[in-house]
Design a protein around this motif. Structure first.
Motif, PDB file in Angstrom:
ATOM      1  N   GLU A   1       0.818  -1.208   0.000  1.00  0.00           N
ATOM      2  CA  GLU A   1       0.000   0.000   0.000  1.00  0.00           C
ATOM      3  C   GLU A   1       0.859   1.268   0.000  1.00  0.00           C
ATOM      4  OE1 GLU A   1      -2.362  -0.522   3.453  1.00  0.00           O
ATOM      5  OE2 GLU A   1      -3.353  -2.330   2.700  1.00  0.00           O
ATOM      6  N   ARG A   2       2.115   1.162   0.439  1.00  0.00           N
ATOM      7  CA  ARG A   2       3.010   2.321   0.533  1.00  0.00           C
ATOM      8  C   ARG A   2       4.130   2.323  -0.500  1.00  0.00           C
ATOM      9  NH1 ARG A   2       5.540   1.462   5.938  1.00  0.00           N
ATOM     10  NH2 ARG A   2       6.857   3.181   5.218  1.00  0.00           N
ATOM     11  N   ARG A   3       4.482   1.144  -1.032  1.00  0.00           N
ATOM     12  CA  ARG A   3       5.660   1.048  -1.896  1.00  0.00           C
ATOM     13  C   ARG A   3       5.353   0.294  -3.191  1.00  0.00           C
ATOM     14  NH1 ARG A   3       7.893   0.134   3.368  1.00  0.00           N
ATOM     15  NH2 ARG A   3       9.691   1.495   3.827  1.00  0.00           N
ATOM     16  N   ALA A   4       5.929   0.778  -4.271  1.00  0.00           N
ATOM     17  CA  ALA A   4       5.913   0.006  -5.505  1.00  0.00           C
ATOM     18  C   ALA A   4       6.927  -1.125  -5.357  1.00  0.00           C
ATOM     19  CB  ALA A   4       6.276   0.898  -6.686  1.00  0.00           C
ATOM     20  N   GLY A   5       6.784  -2.180  -6.152  1.00  0.00           N
ATOM     21  CA  GLY A   5       7.649  -3.345  -6.012  1.00  0.00           C
ATOM     22  C   GLY A   5       9.123  -3.028  -6.091  1.00  0.00           C
ATOM     23  N   ARG A   6       9.537  -2.272  -7.092  1.00  0.00           N
ATOM     24  CA  ARG A   6      10.947  -1.949  -7.256  1.00  0.00           C
ATOM     25  C   ARG A   6      11.505  -1.190  -6.063  1.00  0.00           C
ATOM     26  NH1 ARG A   6      14.785  -1.468 -11.302  1.00  0.00           N
ATOM     27  NH2 ARG A   6      16.271   0.240 -11.038  1.00  0.00           N
ATOM     28  N   GLU A   7      10.657  -0.386  -5.416  1.00  0.00           N
ATOM     29  CA  GLU A   7      11.108   0.439  -4.298  1.00  0.00           C
ATOM     30  C   GLU A   7      11.537  -0.418  -3.107  1.00  0.00           C
ATOM     31  OE1 GLU A   7       9.403   4.044  -1.433  1.00  0.00           O
ATOM     32  OE2 GLU A   7       8.218   3.318  -3.137  1.00  0.00           O
ATOM     33  N   ILE A   8      10.961  -1.589  -2.976  1.00  0.00           N
ATOM     34  CA  ILE A   8      11.301  -2.453  -1.837  1.00  0.00           C
ATOM     35  C   ILE A   8      12.765  -2.879  -1.891  1.00  0.00           C
ATOM     36  CG2 ILE A   8      10.834  -4.683  -0.746  1.00  0.00           C
ATOM     37  CD1 ILE A   8       7.908  -4.335  -1.604  1.00  0.00           C
TER      38      ILE A   8
ATOM     39  N   GLN B   1      18.718  -2.273  -0.711  1.00  0.00           N
ATOM     40  CA  GLN B   1      20.072  -2.252  -1.251  1.00  0.00           C
ATOM     41  C   GLN B   1      20.733  -0.891  -1.090  1.00  0.00           C
ATOM     42  OE1 GLN B   1      20.105  -3.981  -5.157  1.00  0.00           O
ATOM     43  NE2 GLN B   1      19.435  -5.965  -4.398  1.00  0.00           N
ATOM     44  N   ALA B   2      19.949   0.172  -1.085  1.00  0.00           N
ATOM     45  CA  ALA B   2      20.508   1.506  -0.861  1.00  0.00           C
ATOM     46  C   ALA B   2      21.091   1.641   0.533  1.00  0.00           C
ATOM     47  CB  ALA B   2      19.431   2.568  -1.085  1.00  0.00           C
ATOM     48  N   HIS B   3      20.646   0.769   1.441  1.00  0.00           N
ATOM     49  CA  HIS B   3      21.179   0.773   2.807  1.00  0.00           C
ATOM     50  C   HIS B   3      22.171  -0.370   3.027  1.00  0.00           C
ATOM     51  CE1 HIS B   3      17.609   3.340   3.283  1.00  0.00           C
ATOM     52  NE2 HIS B   3      18.244   3.870   4.313  1.00  0.00           N
ATOM     53  N   GLY B   4      22.685  -0.925   1.923  1.00  0.00           N
ATOM     54  CA  GLY B   4      23.722  -1.954   2.011  1.00  0.00           C
ATOM     55  C   GLY B   4      23.212  -3.327   2.373  1.00  0.00           C
ATOM     56  N   GLY B   5      21.919  -3.573   2.193  1.00  0.00           N
ATOM     57  CA  GLY B   5      21.357  -4.838   2.642  1.00  0.00           C
ATOM     58  C   GLY B   5      21.072  -5.830   1.535  1.00  0.00           C
ATOM     59  N   ASN B   6      20.817  -7.060   1.949  1.00  0.00           N
ATOM     60  CA  ASN B   6      20.345  -8.120   1.072  1.00  0.00           C
ATOM     61  C   ASN B   6      18.963  -8.528   1.544  1.00  0.00           C
ATOM     62  OD1 ASN B   6      22.815  -8.525  -0.465  1.00  0.00           O
ATOM     63  ND2 ASN B   6      23.668  -9.336   1.439  1.00  0.00           N
TER      64      ASN B   6
ATOM     65  N   GLY C   1      21.259  -8.918  -9.407  1.00  0.00           N
ATOM     66  CA  GLY C   1      20.441  -8.600  -8.247  1.00  0.00           C
ATOM     67  C   GLY C   1      19.021  -8.212  -8.618  1.00  0.00           C
ATOM     68  N   MET C   2      18.166  -8.284  -7.613  1.00  0.00           N
ATOM     69  CA  MET C   2      16.738  -8.073  -7.825  1.00  0.00           C
ATOM     70  C   MET C   2      16.381  -6.653  -8.235  1.00  0.00           C
ATOM     71  SD  MET C   2      15.285 -10.284  -4.613  1.00  0.00           S
ATOM     72  CE  MET C   2      13.611  -9.679  -4.843  1.00  0.00           C
ATOM     73  N   SER C   3      17.232  -5.668  -7.872  1.00  0.00           N
ATOM     74  CA  SER C   3      16.892  -4.293  -8.216  1.00  0.00           C
ATOM     75  C   SER C   3      17.713  -3.779  -9.389  1.00  0.00           C
ATOM     76  CB  SER C   3      17.072  -3.374  -6.998  1.00  0.00           C
ATOM     77  OG  SER C   3      18.407  -3.355  -6.584  1.00  0.00           O
TER      78      SER C   3
ATOM     79  N   GLN D   1      27.547   0.557  -5.143  1.00  0.00           N
ATOM     80  CA  GLN D   1      28.667   0.803  -4.231  1.00  0.00           C
ATOM     81  C   GLN D   1      28.309   0.418  -2.806  1.00  0.00           C
ATOM     82  OE1 GLN D   1      28.939   4.916  -5.407  1.00  0.00           O
ATOM     83  NE2 GLN D   1      30.808   4.579  -6.617  1.00  0.00           N
ATOM     84  N   THR D   2      27.105   0.787  -2.391  1.00  0.00           N
ATOM     85  CA  THR D   2      26.664   0.453  -1.031  1.00  0.00           C
ATOM     86  C   THR D   2      26.577  -1.047  -0.841  1.00  0.00           C
ATOM     87  OG1 THR D   2      25.383   2.507  -0.949  1.00  0.00           O
ATOM     88  CG2 THR D   2      24.827   0.804   0.664  1.00  0.00           C
ATOM     89  N   ARG D   3      26.002  -1.735  -1.826  1.00  0.00           N
ATOM     90  CA  ARG D   3      25.851  -3.192  -1.741  1.00  0.00           C
ATOM     91  C   ARG D   3      27.201  -3.894  -1.712  1.00  0.00           C
ATOM     92  NH1 ARG D   3      22.208  -7.290  -1.978  1.00  0.00           N
ATOM     93  NH2 ARG D   3      22.821  -7.881  -4.070  1.00  0.00           N
TER      94      ARG D   3
END
Length: 854
Positions: free
Chosen positions: A79-86, A91-96, A714-716, A785-787
């Motif tokens: 309801e808050r995010r489009a799929g790609r945004e997830i 990944q923008a925060h260095g996560g998997n 990667g997924m994004s 770079q973050t990833r």
């Protein structure tokens, strides 16, 4: 062993640290269970949401794969995010971010720097509780899963597993594949998914686990914020039919397009919380886990009937299977099966020795320690204890029960459960072995720095003490591999590495295996494009034993013909297995065409012809040439005192023969074969490949290639979003690299349907053109770079990973501790660098393209 022996008491005491570090368990007012485990050893965290629903809970739609289907869709929009945004946010925060589905649970998890644990909780709560299941994504993902089903049908191990469960279970829903049957899955509607989602994805059916460098109180507040507003809901019980007792043998033997026979013998056993479960686990370790196990020694080493054999006790719910699997030549299946039965009957009568029990118990203790090396592993352990066993302290009670197991208990469960009249036999065999008449069924952080020392003879020693975990890892590395092998003996280095862990002047291969495994240790080889070596991992009290095993292997190997033939046959069997996997077949073929006459054309496992040409004397000569002091790096990482262990390691290294390090003479100038090629294979799916020149490890643009590889994977990634998410053309699409020291290959590949292979290649070409035109956005670059930086940190959590990384860097002349320099290099890559890299590297005239299809 009715009373715990002193050694066992000592082993169990190593686990006391874990039992004392109790997780904080909280149940929210809406019924959600929260488990929090603080571990400050690394600045990372794992956030996991365990949904207590899996394929066995699909009720009237059993066999439809609803749980797995839903898992695919939960990251497609909320309801808050489009799929790609997830995925982009994570990944923008260095996560998997990832997920998996099993018979009894679905787990969604994010591993990331601990500073961003709030982001992970926000994203997971949003996805798990507020997914919208967009209709277009439901349709698109159905096509993706249909291709996944087809790819599973191309995997012989997958086919054997499905045959086993379908034959061993007649009533319990374990007999239905988690992914579902194609026909039943195809009929699933969005309404079916929504109904299942609303019924099962409710707070009182969730367990949230957070482990890592976090503040438990702050995490509780975050969980309450993101999950607490969802109301408790009705949760109807799902009827899971029990499996009736098996009263007679069952068998299913198939003959298909495979190279080797894969076979399994299974028996029904009780579930995880049954009093006999620890006894069966211990029995499985003793029978078939490790090179010194009963079946490995009897059926592989002595009888020479199988290439590999192992045993597993699988019992996640109220029932399970004890499973013995092996790989053999087609004509030896029946003899191997009979040999397994003889060994089971023998130990049912003779029992086991105290030494065997001590070894197996030590292995289980080491296994428990190993699961806790990473925060992700710790979180998974907690989740399984809560969800599967129903007791977050299950590990402590489990090992307490293990400590009370006796030889009589082992003999009793073997006779009770592993009876000949209640066995289920399954196998997958080559068509060439099919009988004339059809055979159908009877159905606080540690500094990262290593201390480096170079000995007078040129050998290098790296030390990194770390007392946080009772674990010691020793790793010896040498430069070697394809560039240092004779052209007609490809695969020799990998075989050499294996033989070094076998017979020595002092011990036979079986004695070496027993020597290390009886203390729960491991001793194993590794080999790759540029290096090979040995690794030993033990509890800190067994350091002397690990060093002795390593020194004997390096200084006094014997290369006995009997072991040589066994291991060469096993490596040849691995090559045969590779021929059964369409992706591996394609990867090998495009690599051969691309590199041409250069040694990197063949991977470290070699070729059938090359291995058959190797003799024991050849391996002795190869080791004499490569096993010299100037070509050796020894690394110690873990729980040790450098003042005590350091001199011992130096004394060992001082005994290495002097000699010059081997030189690399092969030069790569251009691809061997360029153009477009097609390979026909009897498969359902197609796999497409595009290969281009890439840099070696010492190349000026190596770090640009790191970022480029992340950009296309990667997924994004834009490529994934376009090919899979938007157009639904492929189940997987990504890039990969074959990296030598001075040369390399950059490759794109994707799994797709035969009819859409050209469409996928067109999309890959379009993505390459976008990068060549400078179309990469600043946001894409920052994500990569973050990833990469976060991935490097998360990949170096264990002693073994740190030792391998530091050892290889030293071997190749790179900085030993390159964390700071790596970040600087990655952050220094620009959009213009990527554009220049793509223009230079991804030229059509330099491309080797391959399509593998039916």
């Amino acid at each position: 062993m009715s009373k715990s022996t002193p050694s066992l008491v000592s082993d169990l005491r190593l686990l006391e640290t874990f039992w004392k570090q109790l997780p904080e368990r909280t149940v929210l007012t809406n019924g959600l269970t929260l488990l929090v485990q603080r571990d400050t050893s690394a600045p990372v965290a794992s956030v996991q949401v365990w949904v207590k629903t899996g394929s066995i809970h699909e009720d009237g739609l059993l066999g439809a794969g609803l749980s797995h289907y839903l898992e695919h869709l939960l990251f497609k929009g909320t309801e808050r995010r489009a799929g790609r945004e997830i995925s982009t946010t994570v990944q923008a925060h260095g996560g998997n971010i990832n997920a998996y589905t099993t018979f009894d649970r679905t787990v969604y998890y994010i591993d990331l720097p601990s500073a961003h644990v709030g982001v992970a909780l926000d994203v997971l709560a949003d996805a798990v509780l507020h997914s919208t299941l967009p209709a277009d994504e439901v349709a698109r993902e159905k096509d993706v899963i249909l291709r996944e089903i087809a790819m599973g049908n191309d995997d012989p191990d997958h086919r054997l597993g499905e045959a086993l469960f379908d034959t061993a279970f007649r009533q319990h829903p374990y007999r239905y594949p988690v992914i579902g049957y194609k026909d039943v899955f195809t009929a699933v509607t969005r309404e079916d998914l929504v109904a299942y989602y609303r019924a099962r994805y409710v707070p009182n059916n969730l367990v949230v686990v957070v482990a890592g460098d976090i503040d438990p109180a702050a995490v509780r507040v975050l969980v309450e914020t993101h999950f607490g507003s969802a109301p408790r809901a009705r949760l109807a019980p799902v009827l899971v039919l029990p499996e009736p007792a098996q009263l007679a043998p069952r068998a299913l033997h198939r003959h298909e397009e495979v190279e080797l026979t894969r076979a399994g013998l299974s028996w029904q056993i009780p579930g995880l919380t049954h009093p006999d479960a620890p006894v069966l686990d211990l029995l499985a370790v003793m029978l078939g886990q490790g090179d010194s196990s009963v079946l490995w020694q009897a059926v592989r080493e002595k009888a020479r009937l199988v290439h590999s054999i192992d045993a597993t006790s699988w019992n996640p719910g109220d029932t399970g299977l004890f499973y013995i699997s092996f790989i053999c030549e087609p004509l030896r299946r029946e003899a191997a099966t009979a040999a397994v039965r003889r060994e089971l009957d023998r130990v049912a009568t003779a029992g086991f020795t105290a030494a065997q029990m001590r070894k197996a118990l030590r292995q289980l203790v080491v296994g428990e320690i190993n699961t806790r090396k990473t925060v992700s592993g710790q979180a998974s352990r907690l989740g399984a204890a809560e969800v599967v066993a129903g007791d977050v302290n299950f590990g402590k009670s489990y090992f307490a029960r293990l400590a009370r197991v006796t030889v009589a208990d082992l003999r009793r469960v073997l006779r009770t459960y592993l009876a000949a009249e209640r066995v289920t036999s399954v196998s997958l065999n080559p068509k060439s072995a099919e009988p004339a008449a059809s055979t159908i069924v009877t159905t606080d952080r540690v500094p990262d720095a290593f201390k480096e020392q170079t000995l007078p003879n040129g050998a290098r020693l790296l030390l990194r003490p770390d007392r946080r975990l009772p674990n010691l890892h020793l790793r010896l590395l040498c430069e070697g591999g394809p560039l240092h092998e004779q052209p007609d003996q490809r695969g020799a280095t990998s075989l050499l590495a294996t033989l070094l862990t076998k017979d020595t002047k002092k011990r036979s291969a079986a004695e070496v295996a027993k020597f290390i495994e009886e203390v729960g240790g491991s001793f194993y080889p590794f080999s790759g494009n540029n290096s090979f070596g040995l690794a030993a991992e033990v509890l800190p009290g067994d350091t002397a034993r690990a060093l002795e095993a390593l020194a004997d292997a390096v200084l006094a190997p014997s290369f006995r013909r009997s072991s040589f033939e066994i291991e060469r046959d096993a490596q040849l069997a691995d090559l045969q297995q590779d021929a059964d996997d369409v992706v591996t077949v394609g990867k090998k073929l495009v690599r051969q065409k691309f590199f041409g006459a250069h040694p990197l054309a063949i991977d470290a496992h070699g070729t059938t012809e090359g291995l058959k040409a190797v003799k024991p004397a050849d391996l002795a000569a190869l080791w004499k040439r490569l096993g010299v002091a100037r070509n050796v790096v020894l690394v110690a990482a873990g729980d040790f005192d450098p003042k005590v262990l350091g001199p011992k390691l130096k004394a060992f290294l001082a005994r290495l023969p002097r000699g010059a390090a081997p030189k690399r003479t092969a030069v790569f100038t251009a691809p061997g074969e360029t153009g477009d090629f097609v390979e026909k294979q009897p498969r359902e799916q197609a796999v497409v490949f595009q290969a281009f020149p890439g840099p070696g490890l010492l190349g000026d643009d190596y770090y640009v290639s790191e970022v480029a590889d992340e950009l296309f994977s990667g997924m994004s990634s834009r490529l994934f979003e376009r090919v899979r998410e938007e157009k639904g053309l492929a189940y997987f699409v990504r890039s990969a690299r074959v990296t030598g020291i001075d040369a390399g290959m950059f490759m794109f590949y994707a799994g797709t349907a035969p009819a859409t292979a050209e469409d996928v290649l067109t999309e890959i070409d379009a993505e390459i053109a976008r990068v060549q035109a400078g179309g990469v956005t600043a946001g894409e670059l920052l994500r990569c770079q973050t990833r990469l930086k976060a991935g490097r940190r998360m990949g170096l959590q264990t002693n073994g990973a740190r030792a391998m990384h530091a050892g290889l860097n030293t071997l190749y002349g790179l900085p030993v501790d390159d964390a700071a320099t790596y970040d600087r290099h990655i952050d220094g890559v620009t959009v213009a660098d990527l554009q220049a890299f793509a223009k230079k590297r991804f030229q059509r005239a330099l491309r080797t393209q391959l399509v593998v299809k039916p």
